[in-house]
Design an enzyme around this catalytic site. Structure first.
Site, PDB file in Angstrom:
ATOM      1  N   GLU A  55       0.826  -1.213   0.000  1.00 50.90           N
ATOM      2  CA  GLU A  55       0.000   0.000   0.000  1.00 50.90           C
ATOM      3  C   GLU A  55       0.857   1.258   0.000  1.00 50.90           C
ATOM      4  O   GLU A  55       0.533   2.236  -0.666  1.00 50.90           O
ATOM      5  CB  GLU A  55      -0.956   0.015   1.200  1.00 50.90           C
ATOM      6  CG  GLU A  55      -2.096  -0.976   1.094  1.00 50.90           C
ATOM      7  CD  GLU A  55      -2.981  -0.754  -0.128  1.00 50.90           C
ATOM      8  OE1 GLU A  55      -2.995   0.358  -0.673  1.00 50.90           O
ATOM      9  OE2 GLU A  55      -3.637  -1.718  -0.562  1.00 50.90           O
ATOM     10  N   CYS A 211     -14.260   0.465 -13.679  1.00 56.02           N
ATOM     11  CA  CYS A 211     -14.778   1.835 -13.557  1.00 56.02           C
ATOM     12  C   CYS A 211     -13.597   2.803 -13.673  1.00 56.02           C
ATOM     13  O   CYS A 211     -13.295   3.564 -12.763  1.00 56.02           O
ATOM     14  CB  CYS A 211     -15.496   1.989 -12.211  1.00 56.02           C
ATOM     15  SG  CYS A 211     -16.491   3.476 -12.134  1.00 56.02           S
ATOM     16  N   CYS A 221     -19.886  -4.225 -15.761  1.00 54.49           N
ATOM     17  CA  CYS A 221     -19.741  -3.853 -14.353  1.00 54.49           C
ATOM     18  C   CYS A 221     -20.675  -4.677 -13.456  1.00 54.49           C
ATOM     19  O   CYS A 221     -21.879  -4.746 -13.704  1.00 54.49           O
ATOM     20  CB  CYS A 221     -20.041  -2.369 -14.196  1.00 54.49           C
ATOM     21  SG  CYS A 221     -19.966  -1.845 -12.486  1.00 54.49           S
ATOM     22  N   CYS A 227     -25.934   1.612  -9.871  1.00 52.53           N
ATOM     23  CA  CYS A 227     -25.180   2.814 -10.249  1.00 52.53           C
ATOM     24  C   CYS A 227     -26.107   3.907 -10.787  1.00 52.53           C
ATOM     25  O   CYS A 227     -26.689   3.776 -11.865  1.00 52.53           O
ATOM     26  CB  CYS A 227     -24.131   2.442 -11.292  1.00 52.53           C
ATOM     27  SG  CYS A 227     -23.147   3.858 -11.809  1.00 52.53           S
TER      28      CYS A 227
HETATM   29 FE1  SF4 Z   1     -18.622   2.669 -12.851  1.00 52.69          FE
HETATM   30 FE2  SF4 Z   1     -21.262   2.754 -12.655  1.00 52.69          FE
HETATM   31 FE3  SF4 Z   1     -20.138   2.195 -14.985  1.00 52.69          FE
HETATM   32 FE4  SF4 Z   1     -20.051   0.444 -12.947  1.00 52.69          FE
HETATM   33  S1  SF4 Z   1     -21.862   1.128 -14.068  1.00 52.69           S
HETATM   34  S2  SF4 Z   1     -18.361   1.013 -14.343  1.00 52.69           S
HETATM   35  S3  SF4 Z   1     -19.866   1.815 -11.221  1.00 52.69           S
HETATM   36  S4  SF4 Z   1     -19.972   4.098 -13.877  1.00 52.69           S
END
Ligand code: SF4
Length: 410
Positions: A55, A211, A221, A227
């Site tokens: 990290e 993302c 995603c 989202c």
């Molecule tokens: Fe990012 Fe939302 Fe797209 Fe997922 S759906 S990649 S969280 S912007």
């Protein structure tokens, strides 16, 4: 309320979807290797936590760059005791080229503190880690506590900021303390209670691989159904939240400012938003490569050590001198000759300095131009021991020394 995670069923579903994706898709990184996990019960608490080292190295540095440094570090200093006994010179040599050198120094200071003041026992909660260890901020403390010690505490780094701002359409300045505080609250609400370390890594991994800043892969995603930015992109407006009045009309502290509303051409990349950064400060530094024939006939170069605090603290460099911005070439040469003279204890003719070229190096906040000269020397010079430590090195020794990337370019 629109910007928060207030529905427990949604939080549960989001955790499950994210963890299932992480189990399938996580990258194979050395600090996730089984060897450390398997060794931990045998050597812990003597073991240097792999997450701590990775990290600290990953702050401001890409994964691909970190891997080799991480592997060498863990081989050299696998335990807290071993790191506590290392010298700063050894730490700087291993860190050379990774940048932000105070990170390595503070990692080593913290290991010393654990060994000498905390009876060799690492603090195990985010609060204690942050309070007791130099160089461990809120994010690193949360990462170590959750990943190494299983504490159900959230983390917020650049990747998490981006993901959360998109999940909840947060368009206010994401570097402002008010927004950062809300994001920490959210991360602490979201973190999975039984797999906090995996959940935090999953959230960061999502930001690093799906993302991403410019062209997020929303179709792939695992949390797209949660989202709001994606919903808004598809349907032109955020999803309806029961009992919540529309945002953006009052002075919601998390909405985009009324002067910069949603731009449909940007889609989900409307979020996050940040206040413009200050441009880096321009600096010019004259540097001189002094060269002599060594005892075996091979050329040797003089390097001197920088002060123990400030930029590139304790690293080695060719003798260098910061210059006023408006100085002409002749003036630069003369100042450099004076600097070398004070330092070598004998006159140096400005016209003997050969101009080689300019090297530009960007530090995070400084646009540095090195004006490079060389000066071949006949015979030896007696260096003033009252000035900074110095030594002659061959080219190979130079590359193995604790020198910055900027000096390697020079
Ligand atoms: Fe990012 Fe939302 Fe797209 Fe997922 S759906 S990649 S969280 S912007």
């Amino acid at each position: 309320a629109r910007h928060l995670f207030s529905d427990p069923a949604e939080v549960e579903a989001l955790r499950g979807n994210l963890l299932a994706w992480y189990d399938r898709c996580k990258r194979d990184l050395p600090w996730r290797a089984l060897v450390w996990v398997a060794l931990e019960p045998l050597l812990s608490p003597a073991l240097l936590p792999a997450v701590w080292v990775s990290e600290i190295m990953l702050q401001q540095t890409q994964v691909a760059t970190v891997i080799d440094y991480y592997n060498r570090w863990m081989q050299k200093w696998p335990t807290l005791q071993a790191l506590a006994q290392a010298s700063l010179e050894e730490v700087n040599e291993l860190w050379a080229g990774l940048g932000y050198y105070s990170r390595g120094k503070r990692l080593q200071e913290a290991a010393r503190k654990v060994v000498s003041e905390l009876a060799g026992r690492m603090p195990r909660t985010a609060e204690d880690l942050q309070k007791l260890l130099p160089g461990v901020g809120r994010y690193t403390a949360g990462a170590i506590a959750s990943i190494s010690y299983g504490q159900a505490t959230g983390v917020v780094d650049g990747n998490v900021i981006r993901v959360l701002c998109r999940l909840r359409c947060i368009g206010a300045d994401s570097s402002s303390p008010a927004v950062i505080d809300r994001l920490w609250d959210m991360a602490n609400v979201l973190v999975d209670r039984s797999r906090p370390g995996d959940f935090n890594q999953a959230l960061m991994e999502l930001g690093a691989t799906v993302c991403v800043p410019k062209a997020p892969l929303c179709g792939e995603c695992p949390v797209k159904q949660h989202c709001q930015a994606w919903h808004r992109k598809l349907f032109g407006k955020p999803p309806k939240v029961p009992d919540v009045e529309d945002c953006g009309v009052g002075d919601c502290p998390l909405c985009p400012p009324a002067t910069e509303p949603w731009d449909s051409s940007l889609g989900v990349t409307n979020f996050p938003r940040k206040a413009a950064k200050k441009p880096p400060r321009a600096m010019r530094t004259a540097t001189c490569v002094l060269e002599r024939r060594g005892s075996h006939g091979a050329p040797e170069y003089l390097i001197v050590q920088r002060p123990s605090s400030g930029l590139l603290a304790g690293l080695w460099e060719f003798p260098s001198l910061p210059l006023a911005q408006d100085l002409q070439e002749e003036g630069e040469r003369e100042e450099l000759a004076d600097h070398l003279q004070a330092w070598m204890g004998r006159p140096v003719a400005a016209k003997g300095l050969q101009f080689i070229g300019e090297v530009i190096h960007i530090f995070s906040h400084i646009h540095q131009t090195y004006v490079v000269y060389s000066l071949p020397l006949d015979g030896d010079v007696t260096l003033d021991p009252a000035l900074s430590p110095s030594r002659w090195v061959t080219e190979d020794e130079f590359h193995a020394s604790a020198v910055s990337t900027a000096m390697k370019k020079v």
